[in-house]
Design a protein around this motif. Structure first.
Motif, PDB file in Angstrom:
ATOM      1  N   VAL A 100       3.478  -6.159  -7.241  1.00 23.32           N
ATOM      2  CA  VAL A 100       3.244  -6.613  -5.869  1.00 23.32           C
ATOM      3  C   VAL A 100       1.770  -6.920  -5.640  1.00 23.32           C
ATOM      4  N   LEU A 101       0.893  -6.138  -6.271  1.00 26.23           N
ATOM      5  CA  LEU A 101      -0.545  -6.361  -6.132  1.00 26.23           C
ATOM      6  C   LEU A 101      -0.955  -7.711  -6.706  1.00 26.23           C
ATOM      7  N   GLU A 102      -0.393  -8.053  -7.849  1.00 22.98           N
ATOM      8  CA  GLU A 102      -0.721  -9.346  -8.448  1.00 22.98           C
ATOM      9  C   GLU A 102      -0.273 -10.496  -7.548  1.00 22.98           C
ATOM     10  N   LYS A 161       6.000  -1.138  -9.838  1.00 23.34           N
ATOM     11  CA  LYS A 161       6.287  -2.071  -8.746  1.00 23.34           C
ATOM     12  C   LYS A 161       5.006  -2.434  -8.004  1.00 23.34           C
ATOM     13  N   LYS A 162       4.156  -1.426  -7.812  1.00 24.03           N
ATOM     14  CA  LYS A 162       2.918  -1.655  -7.074  1.00 24.03           C
ATOM     15  C   LYS A 162       2.034  -2.668  -7.801  1.00 24.03           C
ATOM     16  N   LEU A 184       0.819  -1.204   0.000  1.00 26.25           N
ATOM     17  CA  LEU A 184       0.000   0.000   0.000  1.00 26.25           C
ATOM     18  C   LEU A 184       0.857   1.259   0.000  1.00 26.25           C
ATOM     19  N   MET A 185       2.026   1.180   0.617  1.00 27.19           N
ATOM     20  CA  MET A 185       2.907   2.333   0.723  1.00 27.19           C
ATOM     21  C   MET A 185       3.799   2.516  -0.508  1.00 27.19           C
ATOM     22  N   GLU A 186       3.838   1.520  -1.390  1.00 28.63           N
ATOM     23  CA  GLU A 186       4.696   1.589  -2.583  1.00 28.63           C
ATOM     24  C   GLU A 186       4.253   2.733  -3.501  1.00 28.63           C
TER      25      GLU A 186
END
Length: 413
Positions: free
Chosen positions: A330-332, A326-327, A319-321
């Motif tokens: 990471v979400l996937e 990159k987000k 959430l902070m990314e």
């Protein structure tokens, strides 16, 4: 006769040792089940959420080490004598848990050189900050962490810091004689001394108020929903007026040192101050009749809330990314590893509990779910509950309550 309680954890002290201390202190027999690491894969699917410790009693199962310890503390008379005292204990325990979470990556580091650097940084950035305040609390509370008497907060402190010191290879409490005194008192209790002697020889662990009248409660947080929104929901649901103090980010430095541990939210009432959002919410839930009807029901609610908090903690780095690419990556991964694991289980629990997360009725666990995952979705920019109709229904039920609908209409934008 076989004992009525069965505590299951790995063959280490870790986060289960507080519960073992409490069982021993109260003279309550329990089956101390220890799972070897190599056997864990075959046990994991049998647990509610794939983690231990779990506590079994009268055919029921609940998880989450702190929730279990809170339940046992009531049985052995180491809890508060009223709701506010319980809040003070919970706030202290949750603060100790914050320290554990912050320092865990450091103590787990295997590279000795990196570990040394990380430990020095930890001492400077947060450990010294927290320990100095805890040291002062013990001075104030006549040799204990809270309430001027022995509580389960002292047990949690003793067991957790023993583990952290072992893992780090350092004595964190050097220079803090009051805190060392707490641990010595706990470990010197006859029942605990006996437990230490007989336990298996295993490893430790590889803005201003929107209300006109001055209410008796004052909730302070930043000018956003975040961790405080659940508390605001509970105040609104119960029709309890509260001063909704909102601090702007740029003004935070001048307020930080005035809080117990430099974090928000905090709740003030009758000249007393307590922190930790979940501890505050648990206290308020009792006031508005959204807690359990007995200790075990409280444990079931706490276990669900702590599990959702686990999810939040796992999501926080994502959430902070700030980097969008990159987000997305990471979400996937989160959809597969976090959402894909937890949400089907929560979805099934709602099905089992007649449209609610626990106990087959509305509890503050539903409020926590409704608020925290709204915040998560907002920060992610994506609907994470898509494909989970039961979970979406829980949020809709909470947000559709007349008092909550009114709050959503009038709360600051």
């Amino acid at each position: 006769m076989p004992p009525q309680y069965k505590l299951t954890y790995f063959d280490v002290q870790g986060v289960a040792e507080t519960a073992r201390y409490l069982f021993s202190y109260g003279g309550i027999e329990f089956e101390d089940v220890r799972v070897k690491r190599e056997d864990w894969p075959q046990h994991k699917p049998k647990t509610p959420f794939g983690v231990v410790p779990t506590l079994q009693h009268n055919g029921k199962v609940a998880g989450q080490s702190i929730a279990i310890a809170r339940y046992l503390a009531k049985k052995v008379k180491l809890a508060g004598n009223n709701d506010w005292e319980d809040l003070e204990i919970d706030a202290t325990v949750d603060t100790l848990h914050d320290i554990k979470i912050k320092i865990t990556p450091t103590v787990r580091e295997q590279d000795a050189a990196k570990k040394k650097v990380l430990l020095e940084t930890a001492k400077k950035d947060f450990l010294g900050f927290y320990l100095a305040r805890l040291e002062a609390l013990v001075e104030k509370n006549k040799g204990y962490l809270v309430l001027g008497r022995l509580t389960w907060a002292d047990f949690y402190f003793t067991t957790i810091f023993t583990v952290l010191e072992f893992m780090s290879g350092e004595e964190f409490l050097a220079g803090y004689p009051n805190l060392k005194g707490v641990r010595e008192k706990v470990n010197g209790l006859p029942a605990i001394k006996k437990w230490i002697e007989i336990r298996p020889n295993f490893r430790i662990f590889s803005a201003e108020s929107s209300f006109v009248m001055p209410p008796s409660y004052k909730l302070t947080y930043f000018d956003l929903q975040g961790l405080a929104e659940m508390c605001r929901y509970l105040f609104s649901y119960g029709g309890i007026e509260f001063e909704d103090v909102r601090i702007k980010r740029e003004d935070w430095p001048q307020h930080k040192d005035k809080t117990p541990f430099g974090v928000l939210p905090i709740l003030e009432h009758n000249g007393k101050v307590a922190g930790q959002s979940i501890a505050i919410a648990r206290y308020l839930a009792k006031k508005v009749k959204l807690g359990g009807n007995n200790d075990w029901e409280d444990l079931e609610i706490d276990a669900i809330v702590d599990t959702m908090n686990d999810i939040k903690l796992k999501l926080t780095p994502m959430l902070m990314e700030q980097d969008a690419a990159k987000k997305k990556v990471v979400l996937e991964a989160a959809k597969k590893d976090i959402f894909g694991f937890y949400f089907p289980r929560l979805e099934a629990m709602v099905e089992k509990n007649k449209g609610y997360l626990v106990l087959g009725r509305l509890t503050w666990a539903d409020f926590y779910f409704a608020t925290i995952f709204t915040v998560c979705e907002s920060m992610i920019g994506e609907e994470i509950l898509a494909g989970y109709p039961n979970l979406k229904e829980v949020r809709e039920k909470v947000n559709g309550l007349p008092a909550i609908k009114k709050w959503i209409e009038i709360r600051p934008n």
